[in-house]
Write a protein that holds these residues in place. Structure first.
Motif, PDB file in Angstrom:
ATOM      1  N   MET A   1       0.730  -1.184   0.033  1.00  0.00           N
ATOM      2  CA  MET A   1      -0.162  -0.033   0.008  1.00  0.00           C
ATOM      3  C   MET A   1       0.998   1.112  -0.042  1.00  0.00           C
ATOM      4  O   MET A   1       1.910   1.304   0.853  1.00  0.00           O
ATOM      5  CB  MET A   1      -1.017  -0.031   1.241  1.00  0.00           C
ATOM      6  N   LYS A   2       0.522   2.185  -0.701  1.00  0.00           N
ATOM      7  CA  LYS A   2       1.426   3.494  -0.970  1.00  0.00           C
ATOM      8  C   LYS A   2       1.230   4.329   0.663  1.00  0.00           C
ATOM      9  O   LYS A   2       0.116   4.296   1.117  1.00  0.00           O
ATOM     10  CB  LYS A   2       0.676   4.241  -1.989  1.00  0.00           C
ATOM     11  N   SER A   3       2.388   4.631   0.769  1.00  0.00           N
ATOM     12  CA  SER A   3       2.404   5.375   2.281  1.00  0.00           C
ATOM     13  C   SER A   3       1.801   6.677   2.223  1.00  0.00           C
ATOM     14  O   SER A   3       1.851   7.368   1.237  1.00  0.00           O
ATOM     15  CB  SER A   3       3.946   5.425   2.707  1.00  0.00           C
ATOM     16  N   ARG A   4       1.291   7.466   3.116  1.00  0.00           N
ATOM     17  CA  ARG A   4       0.989   8.580   3.366  1.00  0.00           C
ATOM     18  C   ARG A   4       1.906   9.450   3.003  1.00  0.00           C
ATOM     19  O   ARG A   4       3.091   9.273   3.594  1.00  0.00           O
ATOM     20  CB  ARG A   4       0.115   8.914   4.569  1.00  0.00           C
ATOM     21  N   PRO A   5       1.716  10.656   2.470  1.00  0.00           N
ATOM     22  CA  PRO A   5       2.884  11.678   2.471  1.00  0.00           C
ATOM     23  C   PRO A   5       3.240  12.203   3.705  1.00  0.00           C
ATOM     24  O   PRO A   5       2.350  12.368   4.757  1.00  0.00           O
ATOM     25  CB  PRO A   5       2.036  12.812   1.597  1.00  0.00           C
ATOM     26  N   LYS A   6       4.484  12.590   3.829  1.00  0.00           N
ATOM     27  CA  LYS A   6       5.056  13.002   4.722  1.00  0.00           C
ATOM     28  C   LYS A   6       4.704  14.814   5.149  1.00  0.00           C
ATOM     29  O   LYS A   6       4.381  15.329   4.000  1.00  0.00           O
ATOM     30  CB  LYS A   6       6.591  12.802   5.087  1.00  0.00           C
ATOM     31  N   ALA A   7       4.924  15.314   6.320  1.00  0.00           N
ATOM     32  CA  ALA A   7       4.597  16.809   6.441  1.00  0.00           C
ATOM     33  C   ALA A   7       5.991  17.168   6.528  1.00  0.00           C
ATOM     34  O   ALA A   7       6.770  16.856   7.413  1.00  0.00           O
ATOM     35  CB  ALA A   7       3.717  17.125   7.332  1.00  0.00           C
ATOM     36  N   VAL A   8       6.581  18.318   5.533  1.00  0.00           N
ATOM     37  CA  VAL A   8       7.855  18.773   5.842  1.00  0.00           C
ATOM     38  C   VAL A   8       7.758  20.319   6.535  1.00  0.00           C
ATOM     39  O   VAL A   8       7.062  21.246   5.788  1.00  0.00           O
ATOM     40  CB  VAL A   8       8.737  18.905   4.350  1.00  0.00           C
ATOM     41  N   LEU A   9       8.186  20.132   7.488  1.00  0.00           N
ATOM     42  CA  LEU A   9       7.654  21.579   8.636  1.00  0.00           C
ATOM     43  C   LEU A   9       8.913  22.323   8.979  1.00  0.00           C
ATOM     44  O   LEU A   9      10.009  21.789   8.908  1.00  0.00           O
ATOM     45  CB  LEU A   9       7.165  21.097   9.842  1.00  0.00           C
ATOM     46  N   PRO A  10       8.691  23.685   9.299  1.00  0.00           N
ATOM     47  CA  PRO A  10       9.841  24.563   9.613  1.00  0.00           C
ATOM     48  C   PRO A  10      10.166  24.362  11.058  1.00  0.00           C
ATOM     49  O   PRO A  10       9.319  23.589  11.712  1.00  0.00           O
ATOM     50  CB  PRO A  10       9.237  25.749   9.553  1.00  0.00           C
ATOM     51  N   GLY A  11      11.398  24.517  11.556  1.00  0.00           N
ATOM     52  CA  GLY A  11      11.752  24.007  12.775  1.00  0.00           C
ATOM     53  C   GLY A  11      10.894  25.020  14.043  1.00  0.00           C
ATOM     54  O   GLY A  11      11.403  25.946  14.430  1.00  0.00           O
ATOM     55  N   ASP A  12       9.753  24.351  14.197  1.00  0.00           N
ATOM     56  CA  ASP A  12       8.691  25.190  15.099  1.00  0.00           C
ATOM     57  C   ASP A  12       8.128  24.151  15.804  1.00  0.00           C
ATOM     58  O   ASP A  12       7.389  23.357  15.354  1.00  0.00           O
ATOM     59  CB  ASP A  12       7.861  25.977  14.443  1.00  0.00           C
ATOM     60  N   LEU A  13       8.398  23.871  17.421  1.00  0.00           N
ATOM     61  CA  LEU A  13       7.573  23.084  18.369  1.00  0.00           C
ATOM     62  C   LEU A  13       6.158  23.265  17.924  1.00  0.00           C
ATOM     63  O   LEU A  13       5.320  22.190  18.108  1.00  0.00           O
ATOM     64  CB  LEU A  13       8.191  23.225  19.430  1.00  0.00           C
ATOM     65  N   SER A  14       5.588  24.575  17.969  1.00  0.00           N
ATOM     66  CA  SER A  14       4.304  24.419  17.969  1.00  0.00           C
ATOM     67  C   SER A  14       3.478  23.868  16.739  1.00  0.00           C
ATOM     68  O   SER A  14       2.587  23.229  17.066  1.00  0.00           O
ATOM     69  CB  SER A  14       3.788  26.016  18.039  1.00  0.00           C
ATOM     70  N   MET A  15       4.450  23.978  15.615  1.00  0.00           N
ATOM     71  CA  MET A  15       3.848  23.363  14.303  1.00  0.00           C
ATOM     72  C   MET A  15       4.092  21.890  14.444  1.00  0.00           C
ATOM     73  O   MET A  15       2.904  21.355  14.059  1.00  0.00           O
ATOM     74  CB  MET A  15       4.692  23.896  13.160  1.00  0.00           C
ATOM     75  N   LEU A  16       5.103  21.504  14.807  1.00  0.00           N
ATOM     76  CA  LEU A  16       5.310  19.932  15.173  1.00  0.00           C
ATOM     77  C   LEU A  16       3.988  19.248  15.934  1.00  0.00           C
ATOM     78  O   LEU A  16       3.603  18.107  15.596  1.00  0.00           O
ATOM     79  CB  LEU A  16       6.506  19.597  15.638  1.00  0.00           C
ATOM     80  N   ARG A  17       3.731  19.947  17.158  1.00  0.00           N
ATOM     81  CA  ARG A  17       2.969  19.470  18.102  1.00  0.00           C
ATOM     82  C   ARG A  17       1.436  19.429  17.189  1.00  0.00           C
ATOM     83  O   ARG A  17       0.622  18.557  17.886  1.00  0.00           O
ATOM     84  CB  ARG A  17       2.968  20.265  19.175  1.00  0.00           C
ATOM     85  N   SER A  18       1.227  20.084  16.426  1.00  0.00           N
ATOM     86  CA  SER A  18      -0.081  20.228  15.809  1.00  0.00           C
ATOM     87  C   SER A  18      -0.248  18.689  15.075  1.00  0.00           C
ATOM     88  O   SER A  18      -1.546  18.540  14.717  1.00  0.00           O
ATOM     89  CB  SER A  18      -0.309  21.325  14.654  1.00  0.00           C
ATOM     90  N   PHE A  19       0.738  17.940  14.710  1.00  0.00           N
ATOM     91  CA  PHE A  19       0.709  16.680  14.088  1.00  0.00           C
ATOM     92  C   PHE A  19       0.743  15.643  14.993  1.00  0.00           C
ATOM     93  O   PHE A  19       0.801  14.240  14.491  1.00  0.00           O
ATOM     94  CB  PHE A  19       1.779  16.661  13.281  1.00  0.00           C
ATOM     95  N   VAL A  20       0.780  15.769  16.179  1.00  0.00           N
ATOM     96  CA  VAL A  20       1.000  14.546  17.346  1.00  0.00           C
ATOM     97  C   VAL A  20      -0.395  13.989  16.990  1.00  0.00           C
ATOM     98  O   VAL A  20      -1.219  14.403  17.344  1.00  0.00           O
ATOM     99  CB  VAL A  20       1.256  15.372  18.726  1.00  0.00           C
ATOM    100  N   GLY A  21      -0.310  12.661  16.963  1.00  0.00           N
ATOM    101  CA  GLY A  21      -1.550  11.661  17.203  1.00  0.00           C
ATOM    102  C   GLY A  21      -2.237  11.835  15.656  1.00  0.00           C
ATOM    103  O   GLY A  21      -3.387  11.355  15.546  1.00  0.00           O
TER     104      GLY A  21
END
Length: 367
Positions: A1-21
């Motif tokens: 099965m084709k994998s889901r695309p990844k998210a390439v994010l700027p170095g920002d903890l608040s942005m990273l935390r939006s993708f937790v879970g």
């Protein structure tokens, strides 16, 4: 099965935390070797990437393409500051071959990241903005006092390089986003500092009321039929107290700001992430547009925690996945940068008598 695309994010903890879970792998790009995101367990890969100031723009684009080329599926690309927004917008044809992202026209991006161009656009579209003067070789303090009056605010056309400029150093505060003038003497100092930094700036009237009268409208406008949602934030404190960086924020219910925000989006035909800052004139209760940011920002995680996850909405839209965004969010929830807020209290709010120690401490008790 084709994998889901990844998210390439700027170095920002608040942005990273939006993708937790969210079942999305996050790849971080950062211009800082010591970025805290490098050590996060939620970061699947980390790449050092200059913002375009330290390296040739073509090198940065090539690095981005190299990162995307190592993935089985085109990732979703995010941008958290004007420098990266401009770089992606100006190289969108190449980058769209490797990434998924949603942003408005090149012309609109250029207009909203340049204060002089934005003032021209706002006048053309009839947006409510403060009275202002655009920079020119003939601009002097006498003209500013006659046309704008005091107090007034000097804004650089672009904030790229602003934090390390002599203009900010002379103001003795690296968190200062504008220069403020109360009289002729301060106007002369600010005008010289701004002209030494750039030929591209504006001078605007100061709208009465503190920074707590600034409201931020946030939304993401999808390309598909996902539906629209938004949330409104309000500043509690900034450092410095005028024209500073936000240190204490909260989400509020402000229907008039929401209506104005969507009206502006329709007028300008904006797509992608949007943040519109308004200031409420305490004399007339009228809202003025201060700026429009077409990128992601530090409010994103607060919005996510309160029910509206705009970064994830952008991911689902960019991937053409079905998604029904929440239209409700929790108000009264606050975000605090304690270190910055403490510096602001010690250096400005307390010495000036704006806050006592007790009133500052009490402000942390959420309603």
């Amino acid at each position: 099965m084709k994998s889901r695309p990844k998210a390439v994010l700027p170095g920002d903890l608040s942005m990273l935390r939006s993708f937790v879970g969210m079942d999305v792998e996050s790849v971080i790009i950062s211009q800082y070797p010591g970025d805290a995101t490098h050590h996060s367990r939620y970061c699947s890969a980390w790449h050092l990437l200059d913002s375009g100031q330290g390296r040739d723009e073509a090198d940065v684009v090539n690095k981005l393409i190299e990162i995307a080329s190592s993935e089985a599926t085109s990732p979703v690309l995010y941008y958290g500051d004007d420098a990266m927004l401009l770089l992606i917008s100006r190289n969108r044809e190449r980058l769209q071959e490797h990434y998924r992202f949603n942003m408005p026209s090149r012309e609109l991006v250029e207009a909203c990241t340049c204060k002089k161009n934005f003032e021209i656009l706002a006048q053309e579209k009839g947006l409510p903005i403060p009275r202002g003067l655009r920079s020119s070789s003939a601009l002097d303090c006498e003209t500013i006092e006659k046309e704008i009056g005091f107090p007034c605010i000097f804004k650089p056309g672009s904030h790229v390089g602003w934090e390390i400029s002599d203009a900010v150093k002379s103001a003795a505060n690296t968190s200062q986003k504008v220069l403020f003038a109360n009289d002729q003497l301060e106007c002369m100092t600010a005008l010289k500092s701004m002209k030494d930094f750039t030929d591209d700036f504006i001078v605007q009237e100061y709208i009465p009321g503190g920074e707590e009268q600034i409201y931020s409208f946030h939304t993401y406008i999808p390309r598909g039929s996902m539906g629209r949602t938004s949330y409104i934030g309000k500043k509690i404190r900034t450092y410095p107290s005028v024209g500073g960086v936000s240190s204490y924020l909260e989400l509020v219910d402000a229907p008039e700001v929401q209506r104005l925000g969507f009206d502006i989006i329709e007028k300008l035909e904006i797509t992608g992430p949007v943040k519109i800052d308004f200031k409420k004139d305490t004399r007339t209760n009228r809202y003025f547009v201060l700026e429009i940011n077409l990128r992601f920002n530090l409010w994103n995680y607060l919005g996510t925690r309160c029910g509206i996850n705009l970064p994830y909405m952008a991911y689902m839209d960019s991937c053409s996945f079905e998604y029904a965004p929440s239209r409700e969010y929790q108000t009264g929830v606050r975000w605090l940068d304690f270190g910055l807020d403490f510096r602001g209290f010690i250096r400005e709010y307390y010495p000036s008598g704006q806050l006592s120690l007790l009133s500052w401490l009490r402000s942390f008790l959420c309603p």
